[in-house]
Design a protein around this motif. Structure first.
Motif, short mmCIF file in Angstrom:
data_model
loop_
_atom_site.label_atom_id
_atom_site.label_comp_id
_atom_site.label_asym_id
_atom_site.label_seq_id
_atom_site.Cartn_x
_atom_site.Cartn_y
_atom_site.Cartn_z
N LEU A 113 9.51 -7.78 -7.88
CA LEU A 113 8.96 -7.33 -9.28
C LEU A 113 8.87 -5.76 -9.48
CD1 LEU A 113 6.04 -9.68 -9.41
CD2 LEU A 113 8.12 -10.27 -10.00
N ALA A 114 9.07 -5.60 -10.94
CA ALA A 114 8.95 -4.14 -11.11
C ALA A 114 7.80 -3.62 -10.30
CB ALA A 114 8.82 -3.86 -12.58
N SER A 115 6.64 -4.35 -10.32
CA SER A 115 5.34 -3.80 -9.54
C SER A 115 5.33 -3.97 -8.11
CB SER A 115 4.19 -4.52 -10.18
OG SER A 115 4.47 -5.85 -10.16
N SER A 116 6.50 -4.36 -7.30
CA SER A 116 6.61 -4.49 -6.03
C SER A 116 6.98 -3.35 -5.22
CB SER A 116 7.56 -5.60 -5.56
OG SER A 116 7.32 -6.86 -6.17
N TYR A 117 6.20 -3.19 -4.19
CA TYR A 117 6.33 -1.65 -3.45
C TYR A 117 5.90 -2.23 -1.86
CZ TYR A 117 5.85 1.14 -7.58
OH TYR A 117 6.19 1.60 -8.76
N CYS A 118 6.85 -1.34 -1.15
CA CYS A 118 6.37 -1.39 0.50
C CYS A 118 6.01 -0.05 0.63
CB CYS A 118 7.68 -1.46 1.03
SG CYS A 118 7.62 -1.74 2.76
N MET A 119 4.61 -0.33 1.31
CA MET A 119 3.72 1.18 1.49
C MET A 119 4.18 1.79 2.85
SD MET A 119 1.93 1.23 -0.78
CE MET A 119 0.95 2.50 -0.10
N ASP A 120 4.68 3.07 2.37
CA ASP A 120 5.26 3.66 3.74
C ASP A 120 4.29 5.00 3.94
OD1 ASP A 120 5.98 4.94 1.30
OD2 ASP A 120 8.03 5.36 1.82
#
Length: 243
Positions: A113-120
């Protein structure tokens, strides 16, 4: 009457475990930003190549030992957050992901989604996880450089249109590397920040072939390490065209 004990040869456990599908990537050396991918299936007579091999791109700085299902290795570079190296070793294959609502694959699939992130962000409690900012809050994803809908955040970028998670650092040890994927390349041979990239048709074919029931694994090693560990890790013999 005493009966002499019978010696039974018990095969040593290998990182292959119960895997019946392998994706194997080899490179010329630790600092090489490209490699060759060959898929394999386990048969009654051993590992058999599945389809033709093809070229892929790796981290811009090459590769380094990662954290997976293989024994930890002391000799050679070690993967760190932001080092531009693809993790080397043997890794479980996690869920597939992409821009579409559904894809043609038996693998678990997560539409981005536009709000999906992978936390790095190493200090984050969500480090090395794909999360939805709409659920965890915008503050929780602050600082992440891995927006999973690159097409929406980076002018139509197709790289995450289809891909799958390579489960490096499953324990989310801070600073040991995060958000490692197999994904599409923007242009042939373009190096990555630490992932493995390929052309779209190759990715689609891999996703259609992969099955969670086969307990697939992802292997990435420089040629010299592959030859050193091939027997003890029960790795397939590589076709001559990949050497």
């Amino acid at each position: 009457m005493l009966i002499a004990p019978v010696s039974i040869a018990v095969p040593l456990a290998t990182p292959m475990g119960e895997a019946h599908q392998l994706i194997v990537v080899t490179s010329a050396g630790w600092d090489t930003p490209n490699g060759h991918l060959q898929a394999f299936e386990r048969t009654a007579s051993g590992w058999k190549a599945h389809g033709a091999g093809f070229d892929v791109s790796l981290g811009r700085s090459g590769s380094a030992w990662g954290m997976g299902v293989h024994p930890q290795q002391a000799d050679g570079p070690q993967k760190r957050e932001g080092d531009g190296r693809s993790p080397a070793g043997i890794f479980a294959i996690g869920p597939a992901f992409g821009y579409a609502e559904h894809i043609s694959s038996a693998m678990p699939y997560q539409p981005m989604l536009a709000s999906s992130y992978c936390m790095d962000v190493p200090a984050s409690p969500l480090y090395n996880q794909i999360v939805d900012a709409a659920k965890v809050g915008e503050a929780a994803v602050k600082g992440s450089t891995e927006a999973m809908r690159l097409d929406l955040h980076n002018d139509g970028d197709r790289r995450y249109r289809e891909g799958f998670v390579i489960e490096h650092n499953p324990g989310a040890v801070p600073g040991q590397g995060s958000c490692i994927f197999a994904h599409l390349w923007r242009q042939p041979g373009e190096a990555t920040a630490g992932c493995t990239a390929m052309e779209p048709a190759r990715m689609s074919a891999l996703l259609a072939w992969l099955s969670p029931d086969a307990k697939p694994l992802f292997v990435l090693l420089p040629d010299a390490e592959y030859q050193r560990l091939q027997r003890s890790w029960d790795l397939p013999a590589l076709p001559e065209t990949t050497r």
